[in-house]
Design an enzyme around this catalytic site. Structure first.
Site, PDB file in Angstrom:
ATOM      1  CB  CYS A 110      -0.979  -0.012   1.161  1.00  0.00           C
ATOM      2  SG  CYS A 110      -0.210  -0.120   2.803  1.00  0.00           S
ATOM      3  CG  HIS A 151      -4.474   0.949   3.949  1.00  0.00           C
ATOM      4  ND1 HIS A 151      -3.861   0.169   3.001  1.00  0.00           N
ATOM      5  CD2 HIS A 151      -5.477   1.603   3.299  1.00  0.00           C
ATOM      6  CE1 HIS A 151      -4.469   0.322   1.829  1.00  0.00           C
ATOM      7  NE2 HIS A 151      -5.444   1.188   1.986  1.00  0.00           N
ATOM      8  CG  ASP A 166      -7.015   2.536  -0.816  1.00  0.00           C
ATOM      9  OD1 ASP A 166      -6.047   2.005  -1.387  1.00  0.00           O
ATOM     10  OD2 ASP A 166      -7.358   2.239   0.347  1.00  0.00           O
TER      11      ASP A 166
END
Length: 342
Positions: A110, A151, A166
């Site tokens: 991520c 994250h 995202d």
């Protein structure tokens, strides 16, 4: 939920694994649709322009007239070309990489997705933030809750407003078979308050948590949101308030259907329902028939008006599924799942 339930009228139940790609070029939260040519241009990038961040950013945003289109081209290229680095994630070997390294490796976790988006966006003169925080309810089920940040995602300024973006969750999901590239356009330009129950920013860069009076301890107490809760149309603020009022119990069950195939306008967000009158209002231009199904009993929604299906009814005790049928299919597919009490 990666399993979907299909039902043919006459009560034939089928439980089957299903993966559905989300292919819309416009997002429900976007004020304007994204021209299909923007995605096509991004996906036509050739190896010679993918060798450096500078060359790639210049190619992706060439000829584009708005920040929204530039952000879209970058998002679409990343979610198509970068694979989630499953081996590094599960081994814990999470070495930081710069954009050039990610372009060479074509894999990232991520923080790599976020960093690559932000670097390309800045090269395109977009205002962008990298946001570190907690996440739960990922498409892969990888991160449900954590005591430390787990994250990283982005925020980008478009037309005077900050949106969440995202690219990791937009690129696909991970299961026991590995990473599956499945485009999810929901995670492109999301009003950040819609993600209140799935994304918690440690530094609250956009002021969302402060406005909701939400701290990290309460966020960790929230039930794990189904991966498709917000894609189905439920509002993060409403989900948060229901969780607070109902003792942080389970949210409604959702299923793997393409983003944009339906939108909940009015329906309970909690999974456990009382045996009292319920009103549901769902918008869809994909399905032509909706029903509330309990066993072999169907309660049909009114025929759609401008794409809106409505039903007010009193359910019986037991499992309740809100299901829909396409014009070209004999089977109903589950949209939402509840459990009705006594």
């Amino acid at each position: 939920m990666k399993s979907t339930i299909s039902i043919s009228e006459g009560a034939r139940w089928v439980l089957a694994a299903c993966v559905c790609a989300c292919s819309g070029l416009a997002t429900a939260q976007s004020a304007l649709p994204i021209p299909a040519e923007v995605d096509a241009h991004a996906l036509q990038a050739t190896p010679d322009v993918e060798k450096s961040p500078e060359a790639l950013a210049a190619y992706l945003t060439s000829g584009l007239s708005s920040d929204r289109q530039k952000a879209r081209a970058i998002f679409r290229w990343i979610t198509d070309r970068i694979e989630y680095d499953v081996a590094s994630y599960f081994s814990g070997d999470l070495k930081p990489m710069d954009a050039a390294e990610i372009l060479a490796k074509r894999k990232a976790v991520c923080d790599g997705y976020s960093m690559l988006f932000s670097q390309l966006a800045r090269l395109a003169n977009l205002q962008v933030k990298n946001i570190t925080g907690y996440a739960k309810g990922a498409p892969s089920g990888r991160v449900e809750s954590a005591q430390i940040p787990n994250h990283v995602w982005n925020a980008v300024l478009v037309e005077g407003r900050w949106y969440a973006l995202d690219a990791t969750w937009g690129a696909g999901y991970v299961d026991t078979a590995g990473f599956h590239h499945v485009q999810d356009d929901f995670y492109f330009l999301v009003p950040p308050e819609r993600l209140l129950v799935s994304h918690y920013a440690v530094n609250d860069e956009l002021g969302v948590e402060r406005a909701a009076n939400l701290d990290s301890a309460e966020f960790r107490r929230l039930p794990k949101p189904p991966a498709r809760l917000m894609q189905a149309g439920f509002d993060g603020r409403t989900a948060l308030e229901h969780a607070r009022q109902n003792g942080f119990k389970r949210f409604v069950e959702t299923f793997d259907l393409p983003y944009g195939s339906f939108e909940v306008l009015d329906a309970p967000v909690e999974y456990h329902l009382p045996r009292t009158s319920q009103r549901l209002l769902i918008h869809s231009n994909t399905f032509d028939q909706l029903a509330a199904v309990q066993g072999s009993n169907f309660s049909y929604f009114t025929p759609p008006h401008d794409g809106n299906f409505e039903l007010t009814f009193q359910p019986e005790s037991g499992p309740l599924y809100i299901m829909a049928r396409r014009p070209d299919s004999p089977e109903f597919r589950a949209l939402l799942g509840y459990l009705v009490g006594e």
